[in-house]
Design a protein around this motif. Structure first.
Motif, PDB file in Angstrom:
ATOM      1  N   ALA A 184       0.865  -1.348  -0.042  1.00 59.41           N
ATOM      2  CA  ALA A 184      -0.047  -0.014   0.256  1.00 59.41           C
ATOM      3  C   ALA A 184       0.654   1.227  -0.182  1.00 59.41           C
ATOM      4  CB  ALA A 184      -0.915  -0.026   1.177  1.00 59.41           C
ATOM      5  N   GLN A 188       0.812   4.307  -2.930  1.00 59.95           N
ATOM      6  CA  GLN A 188       0.597   5.498  -2.560  1.00 59.95           C
ATOM      7  C   GLN A 188       1.608   6.412  -3.114  1.00 59.95           C
ATOM      8  OE1 GLN A 188      -0.009   5.431   1.558  1.00 59.95           O
ATOM      9  NE2 GLN A 188      -1.968   4.228   1.432  1.00 59.95           N
ATOM     10  N   GLN A 213      -0.930 -10.715  -1.230  1.00 64.28           N
ATOM     11  CA  GLN A 213      -0.507  -9.489  -1.819  1.00 64.28           C
ATOM     12  C   GLN A 213      -1.478  -9.183  -3.234  1.00 64.28           C
ATOM     13  OE1 GLN A 213       3.828 -10.442  -2.879  1.00 64.28           O
ATOM     14  NE2 GLN A 213       4.523  -8.944  -1.367  1.00 64.28           N
ATOM     15  N   ASP A 215      -4.554  -9.259  -3.296  1.00 67.43           N
ATOM     16  CA  ASP A 215      -5.583  -8.524  -2.859  1.00 67.43           C
ATOM     17  C   ASP A 215      -5.123  -7.152  -2.280  1.00 67.43           C
ATOM     18  OD1 ASP A 215      -8.238  -8.818  -2.012  1.00 67.43           O
ATOM     19  OD2 ASP A 215      -7.525  -8.759   0.133  1.00 67.43           O
ATOM     20  N   GLU A 216      -4.074  -7.061  -1.698  1.00 69.41           N
ATOM     21  CA  GLU A 216      -3.595  -5.818  -0.947  1.00 69.41           C
ATOM     22  C   GLU A 216      -3.389  -4.720  -2.065  1.00 69.41           C
ATOM     23  OE1 GLU A 216      -0.309  -4.082   1.963  1.00 69.41           O
ATOM     24  OE2 GLU A 216      -0.299  -6.266   1.555  1.00 69.41           O
ATOM     25  N   LEU A 218      -4.974  -4.503  -5.124  1.00 74.47           N
ATOM     26  CA  LEU A 218      -6.054  -4.126  -5.697  1.00 74.47           C
ATOM     27  C   LEU A 218      -6.963  -3.217  -4.819  1.00 74.47           C
ATOM     28  CD1 LEU A 218      -7.143  -7.803  -7.121  1.00 74.47           C
ATOM     29  CD2 LEU A 218      -6.413  -5.938  -8.341  1.00 74.47           C
ATOM     30  N   GLN A 219      -6.814  -3.655  -3.564  1.00 76.46           N
ATOM     31  CA  GLN A 219      -7.489  -2.867  -2.391  1.00 76.46           C
ATOM     32  C   GLN A 219      -6.690  -1.323  -2.607  1.00 76.46           C
ATOM     33  OE1 GLN A 219     -10.196  -3.352  -0.984  1.00 76.46           O
ATOM     34  NE2 GLN A 219     -10.296  -5.310  -1.784  1.00 76.46           N
ATOM     35  N   ALA A 220      -5.576  -1.365  -2.658  1.00 74.18           N
ATOM     36  CA  ALA A 220      -4.635   0.041  -2.761  1.00 74.18           C
ATOM     37  C   ALA A 220      -4.854   0.616  -4.348  1.00 74.18           C
ATOM     38  CB  ALA A 220      -3.276  -0.297  -2.616  1.00 74.18           C
ATOM     39  N   GLY A 221      -5.600  -0.014  -5.094  1.00 74.87           N
ATOM     40  CA  GLY A 221      -6.160   0.715  -6.479  1.00 74.87           C
ATOM     41  C   GLY A 221      -5.084   0.419  -7.737  1.00 74.87           C
ATOM     42  N   ASN A 242      -9.297 -11.121  -9.138  1.00 78.64           N
ATOM     43  CA  ASN A 242      -8.991  -9.812  -9.727  1.00 78.64           C
ATOM     44  C   ASN A 242     -10.387  -9.214 -10.442  1.00 78.64           C
ATOM     45  OD1 ASN A 242      -7.473  -7.537 -11.281  1.00 78.64           O
ATOM     46  ND2 ASN A 242      -7.833  -8.667 -13.037  1.00 78.64           N
ATOM     47  N   ARG A 245     -10.455  -6.104 -12.742  1.00 76.21           N
ATOM     48  CA  ARG A 245     -10.270  -4.966 -12.121  1.00 76.21           C
ATOM     49  C   ARG A 245      -8.882  -4.285 -12.637  1.00 76.21           C
ATOM     50  NH1 ARG A 245     -11.011  -5.644  -5.709  1.00 76.21           N
ATOM     51  NH2 ARG A 245     -10.488  -7.751  -6.337  1.00 76.21           N
TER      52      ARG A 245
END
Length: 291
Positions: A184, A188, A213, A215-216, A218-221, A242, A245
């Motif tokens: 993340a 960023q 990793q 999933d993390e 994807l959650q972080a964009g 995925n 996405r």
């Protein structure tokens, strides 16, 4: 064969000019002692023969190697760039100063052999994934000084270029993640870089080794993810997780034998270092004929 725009054709021509000049200087130095045995006014006709089947690639480089020594030489291609040739087929005819053709021979053939090797290998991998959504992508594992030429050959063989170097895209790998403090935080930082416009990056991609990793990320964009050395069950689950996405790319340990099964998982891209790293040159030769 990939079709190149007029602008890219100009860039290719300039690249070939620079590459050929450098290679001729390396080979000729202060002069070709052996070619000096030939009468300077003597002319010759030479045939370029393929000794094996291949996708022909490297015509701009061969032409530059010849024309930098004899600008008036006439080159007639019987097999076009990106087309397939077969063993013992004449792919080109050249007529010009005998000395110039003799001096240019090795440099011209070196480029034709190397780039046809890359294009031919790429075409094999592209053929293997036909009918799937996967595209074959190259890497930065290229011969020093010949990266752009090899990436041109990948495109000629039907493949897709990844980033050219460290300057034109962001590819976050394991050590970048560790140094930045996690998936993340590093994403960023990449997003901030892009917002500030400090770098003209074509894309931001992050490499992951596990589904956690992924999933993390994807959650972080993340919009582009490189799945490193995952097995088939893991890839199938990654594609499911995925859900369209992000663009998914496979890398690591890809072989021609394993390629089809990897492509059928539904990933978007498969990057293969062997396209440009483990090059088997195609056998071409030049044969002189009397005029």
């Amino acid at each position: 064969m990939t079709h190149f725009t007029d602008e890219s054709q100009k860039a290719i021509a300039e690249l070939a000019r620079q590459d050929a000049a450098r290679a001729l200087q390396e080979d000729v130095g202060n002069g070709d002692l052996t070619a000096g045995l030939i009468d300077p006014v003597r002319r010759a006709r030479a045939l370029i023969l393929a000794r094996e089947s291949a996708v022909l690639c490297g015509a701009p480089w061969l032409e530059e190697a010849v024309h930098q020594l004899d600008p008036q030489a006439r080159i007639t291609w019987l097999v076009a760039e990106g087309q397939r040739c077969v063993a013992d087929q004449v792919v080109a005819e050249i007529e010009g100063q005998a000395r110039a053709l003799l001096t240019a021979e090795r440099t011209a053939l070196n480029y034709l052999q190397l780039l046809s090797g890359v294009a031919t290998t790429t075409a094999m991998y592209v053929d293997a994934v036909k009918g799937t959504r996967a595209r074959i992508v190259d890497t930065r594992k290229t011969l020093p000084g010949l990266r752009l030429a090899q990436k041109y050959a990948v495109r000629t063989g039907g493949g897709t270029n990844h980033r050219i170097g460290l300057y034109d895209a962001v590819l976050i790998k394991e050590n970048h993640i560790a140094a930045a403090g996690g998936v993340a935080p590093v994403l960023q930082a990449a997003a901030q870089l892009m917002r500030e416009g400090a770098a003209q990056a074509a894309f931001v991609e992050i490499e992951v080794e596990t589904l956690v990793q992924l999933d993390e990320a994807l959650q972080a964009g993340a919009t582009m993810v490189l799945l490193d050395n995952m097995d088939i069950p893991g890839l199938n689950e990654a594609v499911r997780l995925n859900a369209g996405r992000a663009i998914l790319e496979i890398s690591g340990g890809v072989t021609l034998k394993s390629l089809r099964a990897l492509a059928e998982t539904g990933v978007d891209r498969i990057s293969i270092g062997a396209l440009t790293k483990d090059v088997k040159a195609i056998d071409f030769s030049m044969r002189f004929q009397e005029l």
